[in-house]
Design a protein around this motif. Structure first.
Motif, mmCIF file in Angstrom:
data_model
loop_
_atom_site.group_PDB
_atom_site.id
_atom_site.type_symbol
_atom_site.label_atom_id
_atom_site.label_comp_id
_atom_site.label_asym_id
_atom_site.label_seq_id
_atom_site.Cartn_x
_atom_site.Cartn_y
_atom_site.Cartn_z
ATOM 1 N N ARG A 230 -13.479 10.234 33.154
ATOM 2 C CA ARG A 230 -12.555 11.007 33.826
ATOM 3 C C ARG A 230 -12.281 9.139 33.982
ATOM 4 N NH1 ARG A 230 -16.206 13.421 36.153
ATOM 5 N NH2 ARG A 230 -16.394 12.749 38.302
ATOM 6 N N TRP A 231 -11.080 8.629 34.336
ATOM 7 C CA TRP A 231 -10.891 7.250 34.574
ATOM 8 C C TRP A 231 -10.164 6.896 36.044
ATOM 9 C CZ3 TRP A 231 -11.504 3.164 31.960
ATOM 10 C CH2 TRP A 231 -11.816 2.824 30.854
ATOM 11 N N THR A 232 -11.282 5.962 37.075
ATOM 12 C CA THR A 232 -10.504 6.279 38.360
ATOM 13 C C THR A 232 -10.022 4.590 38.462
ATOM 14 O OG1 THR A 232 -12.844 6.022 39.135
ATOM 15 C CG2 THR A 232 -11.655 8.362 38.944
ATOM 16 N N SER A 233 -9.456 4.865 39.618
ATOM 17 C CA SER A 233 -8.461 3.072 39.683
ATOM 18 C C SER A 233 -8.828 2.433 41.011
ATOM 19 C CB SER A 233 -6.963 3.327 39.675
ATOM 20 O OG SER A 233 -6.643 1.936 39.938
ATOM 21 N N GLU A 234 -9.333 1.353 40.742
ATOM 22 C CA GLU A 234 -9.478 0.750 42.453
ATOM 23 C C GLU A 234 -8.669 -0.631 42.646
ATOM 24 O OE1 GLU A 234 -13.377 -0.194 42.149
ATOM 25 O OE2 GLU A 234 -14.819 1.636 42.754
ATOM 26 N N PRO A 235 -8.609 -1.578 43.355
ATOM 27 C CA PRO A 235 -7.592 -2.082 43.683
ATOM 28 C C PRO A 235 -7.510 -3.020 42.770
ATOM 29 C CG PRO A 235 -8.453 -1.449 46.049
ATOM 30 C CD PRO A 235 -9.353 -0.756 44.946
ATOM 31 N N ASP A 236 -8.825 -3.430 42.816
ATOM 32 C CA ASP A 236 -9.394 -5.219 41.801
ATOM 33 C C ASP A 236 -10.229 -4.267 40.053
ATOM 34 O OD1 ASP A 236 -11.896 -3.829 42.714
ATOM 35 O OD2 ASP A 236 -12.002 -5.565 43.078
ATOM 36 N N ALA A 237 -10.317 -3.236 39.718
ATOM 37 C CA ALA A 237 -10.724 -2.895 38.731
ATOM 38 C C ALA A 237 -10.213 -1.312 37.775
ATOM 39 C CB ALA A 237 -12.301 -2.715 39.347
ATOM 40 N N GLU A 238 -10.761 -0.731 36.974
ATOM 41 C CA GLU A 238 -10.404 0.450 36.615
ATOM 42 C C GLU A 238 -12.234 0.344 36.152
ATOM 43 O OE1 GLU A 238 -8.013 1.819 36.347
ATOM 44 O OE2 GLU A 238 -6.478 0.490 36.869
ATOM 45 N N VAL A 239 -12.546 2.243 36.450
ATOM 46 C CA VAL A 239 -14.095 2.821 36.646
ATOM 47 C C VAL A 239 -13.314 3.994 35.252
ATOM 48 C CG1 VAL A 239 -15.779 3.150 37.848
ATOM 49 C CG2 VAL A 239 -13.686 1.643 38.874
ATOM 50 N N LEU A 240 -14.586 4.225 34.384
ATOM 51 C CA LEU A 240 -14.797 4.982 33.822
ATOM 52 C C LEU A 240 -16.196 5.365 33.996
ATOM 53 C CD1 LEU A 240 -13.561 6.472 30.807
ATOM 54 C CD2 LEU A 240 -15.863 5.263 30.185
ATOM 55 N N VAL A 241 -16.007 6.665 34.524
ATOM 56 C CA VAL A 241 -16.993 7.964 34.903
ATOM 57 C C VAL A 241 -17.121 8.829 33.879
ATOM 58 C CG1 VAL A 241 -17.820 9.725 37.191
ATOM 59 C CG2 VAL A 241 -15.873 7.899 37.502
ATOM 60 N N ALA A 242 -18.774 8.785 33.547
ATOM 61 C CA ALA A 242 -19.226 10.075 32.625
ATOM 62 C C ALA A 242 -19.970 10.740 32.887
ATOM 63 C CB ALA A 242 -19.601 9.206 31.205
#
Length: 253
Positions: A18-30
């Motif tokens: 799943r993808w999570t969004s932060e103010p300065d980055a996009e984070v993929l969590v597996a």
């Protein structure tokens, strides 16, 4: 040693991502339960895809593995990807591109144009322009010269008056000595009176001659001074007329 030469049997595994969004980055969590950090591999392909691979044994010759490629958003920088494995979860962080917000410049106030020509013409009409500035020093010098000439004339008249007064005093003194009726024959006292009268007469002639000579010199000096003043006045008048003519030409232009 017992597993040497035994062929591995793999079981395919598809992790949940799943993808999570932060103010300065996009984070993929597996989610990768049972895996360890050294059993995982993360790489980015030339086609902007995130490649996740990993395998681990489950017992005997049985293994579980996965292979997954996930497209990366266009808003992230694939050259700065970082990964972290914690609590059976793999976090892959993709920094976003820094977009500079263009700064709007404050409009500079427009200065109204300054029209100097109309103001200069108005000053010339009112007598406050360059014409008045030129005439002022000329008039001042003329007044000074006139005042000097009047002062010299006054001094000459004063000298003439003093000379005439002195001559009158000498004549009156001589008359007092010379006039009188003789009461008897001339004596030594009468001779002395005659000598005194002659001396006074000589002094009168000398004083009169000096006064006349001094008056002539003063008159010559006054004539020379008057001629010099007249010449200076003529030069100043010519200069003023020349300045006036140049100002008239400039105003017409």
């Amino acid at each position: 040693m017992a597993n040497i030469g035994v062929e591995r049997v793999y079981q395919e595994f598809e992790p949940a991502t799943r993808w999570t969004s932060e103010p300065d980055a996009e984070v993929l969590v597996a989610d990768l339960p049972g895996f360890k950090k050294e059993q995982l591999k993360v790489s980015v392909t030339a086609t902007r895809k995130l490649r996740l691979t990993g395998e681990r044994p489950t017992g005997g010759n049985k293994w579980i593995r996965f292979h997954q490629e996930i497209p990366v958003p266009l808003t992230v920088d694939i050259d700065s990807v970082s990964a972290m494995f914690k609590d059976n979860k793999l976090y892959i962080r993709h920094p976003k591109f820094k977009t500079e917000i263009p700064q709007t410049k404050q409009p500079t106030p427009v200065q109204p144009p300054v029209i100097m020509k109309t103001r200069d013409q108005h000053e010339i009409k009112q007598g406050q322009g360059p014409k008045a500035m030129v005439e002022k020093p000329i008039g001042g010098k003329t007044d000074q010269l006139k005042h000097g000439a009047q002062q010299l004339k006054h001094d000459a008249q004063q000298l003439k008056h003093d000379a005439q007064q002195k001559a009158r005093e000498v004549v009156q003194s001589g008359k007092k000595v010379l006039t009188g009726e003789p009461k008897g024959p001339l004596s030594s006292k009468d001779d002395e009176k005659d000598k005194i009268g002659a001396k006074w007469f000589e002094k009168y002639k000398e004083a009169t001659g000096n006064v006349v000579k001094e008056a002539k010199n003063k008159r010559q000096l006054l004539c020379n001074l008057a001629a010099s003043v007249s010449l200076v006045l003529l030069i100043l008048l010519y200069a003023r007329n020349a300045v006036r003519s140049s100002l008239v030409w400039k105003s017409e232009e």
